[in-house]
Design a protein around this motif. Structure first.
Motif, mmCIF file in Angstrom:
data_model
loop_
_atom_site.group_PDB
_atom_site.id
_atom_site.type_symbol
_atom_site.label_atom_id
_atom_site.label_comp_id
_atom_site.label_asym_id
_atom_site.label_seq_id
_atom_site.Cartn_x
_atom_site.Cartn_y
_atom_site.Cartn_z
ATOM 1 N N PRO A 2 35.565 32.007 25.506
ATOM 2 C CA PRO A 2 35.506 33.198 26.000
ATOM 3 C C PRO A 2 36.027 34.416 25.092
ATOM 4 C CG PRO A 2 36.229 32.088 27.582
ATOM 5 C CD PRO A 2 36.285 31.158 26.178
ATOM 6 N N SER A 3 35.678 35.532 24.499
ATOM 7 C CA SER A 3 36.081 36.485 23.955
ATOM 8 C C SER A 3 37.250 37.176 24.313
ATOM 9 C CB SER A 3 35.073 37.726 23.323
ATOM 10 O OG SER A 3 34.732 38.221 24.454
ATOM 11 N N LYS A 4 37.473 36.825 25.889
ATOM 12 C CA LYS A 4 38.762 37.457 26.411
ATOM 13 C C LYS A 4 39.866 36.358 26.258
ATOM 14 C CE LYS A 4 35.845 39.052 29.935
ATOM 15 N NZ LYS A 4 35.277 38.553 31.114
#
Length: 174
Positions: free
Chosen positions: A45-47
């Motif tokens: 996830p980019s988070k």
């Protein structure tokens, strides 16, 4: 991504290129890592981004794992990142303990070893040691090392003999 390592049931990838779905946009973050959720080794996830030093102009060359730590090797320094808990944190930064080539580091029975034009080092889970010194004294003359080592030196490990092997220049043709 250019490098990856598995630690504590997660995959950490470094020097990443992120493609955003909602916008046809691609971003290269050479100094960032992403981590996967636990037991999902191919989902990033980019988070879940981890940046030990933000926009320092220094890209990640290789990630190594040892004793609940990630050694994040860059072209100018090495970050020691603690991954033993839910949240990762930067434990220490070592200037001049860098590598320029992914083959300039290797795992051994004793920890992670690496080489650069300044020296040969070992992280044993507690400290970084310069293997060109013994008891605080140089065992290889600085001039001898300067004529041997380059920024393209690489290292390997022979487990049967418990020896490190350093190749002067991996780009040489002879």
């Amino acid at each position: 991504y250019k490098t990856a390592v598995v630690a504590n049931r997660r995959t950490y990838i470094g020097n990443v290129q992120i493609e955003y779905d909602e916008d046809p946009y691609t971003e290269v973050k050479g100094d960032a890592m992403l981590k996967s959720p636990v037991n999902q080794f191919d989902v990033f996830p980019s988070k879940s981004i981890i940046e030990a030093s933000v926009r320092d102009g220094d890209e990640i060359i290789k990630l190594e794992e040892y004793a609940d730590r990630i050694l994040q090797f860059k072209k100018r320094k090495m970050h020691l990142i603690n991954v033993s808990q839910q949240v990762e944190f930067l434990e220490e930064t070592f200037l001049h303990k860098r590598i320029n080539h992914p083959a300039a580091s290797c795992k051994t029975d004793f920890g992670v070893a690496w080489v650069n034009s300044v020296g040969v080092y070992l992280y044993d889970g507690q400290k970084v040691s310069n293997l060109l010194e013994k008891g605080g004294r140089q065992i290889i003359k600085e001039g001898d090392w300067d004529t041997f080592a380059t920024d393209n030196s690489i290292i390997g490990y022979l487990p049967k003999k418990r020896q490190l092997i350093v190749l002067k220049d991996c780009t040489a043709t002879s």
